[in-house]
Design an enzyme around this catalytic site. Structure first.
Site, short mmCIF file in Angstrom:
data_model
loop_
_atom_site.label_atom_id
_atom_site.label_comp_id
_atom_site.label_asym_id
_atom_site.label_seq_id
_atom_site.Cartn_x
_atom_site.Cartn_y
_atom_site.Cartn_z
N ARG A 47 -13.95 -7.79 -0.21
CA ARG A 47 -13.27 -7.54 1.13
C ARG A 47 -12.73 -5.94 0.65
O ARG A 47 -11.99 -5.61 -0.16
CB ARG A 47 -12.30 -8.03 1.46
CG ARG A 47 -11.47 -7.92 2.60
CD ARG A 47 -9.92 -7.16 2.31
NE ARG A 47 -9.29 -6.82 3.30
CZ ARG A 47 -8.16 -5.91 3.43
NH1 ARG A 47 -7.90 -5.32 2.25
NH2 ARG A 47 -7.35 -5.73 4.42
N VAL A 48 -12.79 -4.92 1.43
CA VAL A 48 -12.29 -3.59 1.42
C VAL A 48 -11.51 -3.38 2.74
O VAL A 48 -11.76 -3.79 4.08
CB VAL A 48 -13.33 -2.53 1.56
CG1 VAL A 48 -12.69 -1.27 1.49
CG2 VAL A 48 -14.16 -2.72 0.19
N THR A 53 -0.11 1.55 6.49
CA THR A 53 0.15 0.39 5.68
C THR A 53 -0.04 -0.94 6.49
O THR A 53 0.08 -0.81 7.80
CB THR A 53 1.47 0.15 4.70
OG1 THR A 53 1.36 -0.55 3.95
CG2 THR A 53 2.53 0.35 5.65
N THR A 101 0.92 -1.18 0.05
CA THR A 101 0.03 -0.05 -0.03
C THR A 101 0.81 1.13 -0.01
O THR A 101 1.85 1.31 0.82
CB THR A 101 -0.80 0.11 1.24
OG1 THR A 101 -1.45 -1.05 1.36
CG2 THR A 101 -1.77 1.40 1.26
#
Ligand code: GLY
Length: 331
Positions: free
Chosen positions: A221-222, A244, A193
């Protein structure tokens, strides 16, 4: 234990501390605990860019734009776009690893110095998720768009329809299907990320966070990356923070919001990041099985970073150069 070992490096020669507005160049954090972590503090350090992990091309892009006079918001968007377009990065943008059913889905958010915010989740056909999030912020009365609606909105805003599932990701997915094991590997599968914070010449802060989320997640999924307060939060009067790592743990702690609020109460970015990680550890008995990390910056340009497991670093672009800085950690 508080760790303040301030080293005054460069003073005008004056003994009067009250007038060192352009003279203090560094606070060196005491290294006696755990491991090393460095925060820098100069009153003339802006513009400044920091980003999770070592994404030197992204931070350089943002930093160079800031040096040319770009706003923090433009710079942060352009900076993260570099990683979103890089197909070698398998957890951001195009080339991201898919979910278990073979869908590559992107999550992102962005915040401006005014406190305005935009976000997208489950974006399937546009690699520049943070840019779509910015359009949500600027062109709609909403904060977040999801799924089909987000993709349709992106196309309507002029974004090119793209195939995000690259040949490389397809091959990796075919391999994964042989065992179908869902086991994110610390600092490998859940690490890419990109969360970025930019401070422009005027001292204004903007941030962005963009990810394809966990590899081989359940369809739908989030994670934390598009959630304002979790993956990213900033207040232009205080500072900003980005996250992250394992989104589930970060979301439950609302960690980026927590860090900004702790900084508002007077904590340094470093102490605030440590507090956020300590809360995650306390709330998650399985904390040794995942990584979570935060970076933060306050209005003075002081930087903090902390994570659970060794191995996380962040990149800082300042004065025309990148520096990859290892984060402090608990384990
Ligand atoms: N931190 C990214 C995610 O969990 O989706």
């Amino acid at each position: 234990m508080k760790r303040r070992n301030f080293i005054l490096q460069s003073i005008l020669g004056s003994a009067v501390l009250g007038i060192f507005s352009n003279s203090v160049t560094a606070f060196n954090l005491d290294k006696s605990l755990k491991n090393s972590a460095m925060i820098s503090y100069k009153s003339n350090i802006f513009p400044l860019t920091i980003a999770t992990w070592n994404f030197p091309n992204a931070s350089k892009r943002a930093g160079e734009l800031l040096a040319e006079g770009a706003t923090a918001l433009d710079a942060v968007e352009q900076g993260v776009m570099v990683e979103e377009a890089d197909i070698r990065n398998t957890t951001v943008g195009k080339g991201g690893a898919p979910d278990r059913d073979g869908n590559v889905t992107l999550d992102a958010c962005i915040m401006s110095p005014s406190g305005d915010a935009g976000a997208v989740v489950y974006l399937k056909y546009t690699s520049h998720a943070a840019s779509v999030a910015r359009k949500v912020m600027e062109e709609t009365p909403h904060v977040m768009l999801a799924g089909e609606g987000a993709d349709l909105f992106a196309i309507q805003q002029g974004f090119e329809k793209e195939e995000l599932f690259t040949e490389g990701s397809k091959l990796a997915y075919q391999e994964w299907l042989k065992k179908k094991e869902y086991k994110p590997i610390i600092n490998i599968e859940n690490h890419d990320t990109i969360g970025m914070l930019c401070i422009d010449k005027n001292g204004d802060i903007a941030g962005a966070c963009t990810s394809s989320g966990l590899s081989y997640k359940i369809n739908g999924r989030v994670g934390d990356s598009p959630i304002i307060g979790s993956g990213l939060f900033l207040d232009n009067e205080v500072g900003g923070a980005v996250a992250t790592g394992m989104g589930e743990a970060i979301m439950k702690s609302v960690g980026s919001f927590l860090i900004v609020e702790l900084m508002r109460q007077g904590q340094s970015p470093q102490d605030a990041c440590e507090e956020a990680i300590n809360r995650i550890i306390k709330a998650n008995p399985n904390f040794k099985e995942f990584q979570a990390a935060f970076i933060a910056v306050n209005k003075k340009g002081e930087i903090g970073s902390h994570c659970i497991q060794k191995g996380f670093s962040y990149v800082k672009y300042q004065d025309g150069k990148n520096e990859n800085i290892p984060s402090s950690y608990n384990f």
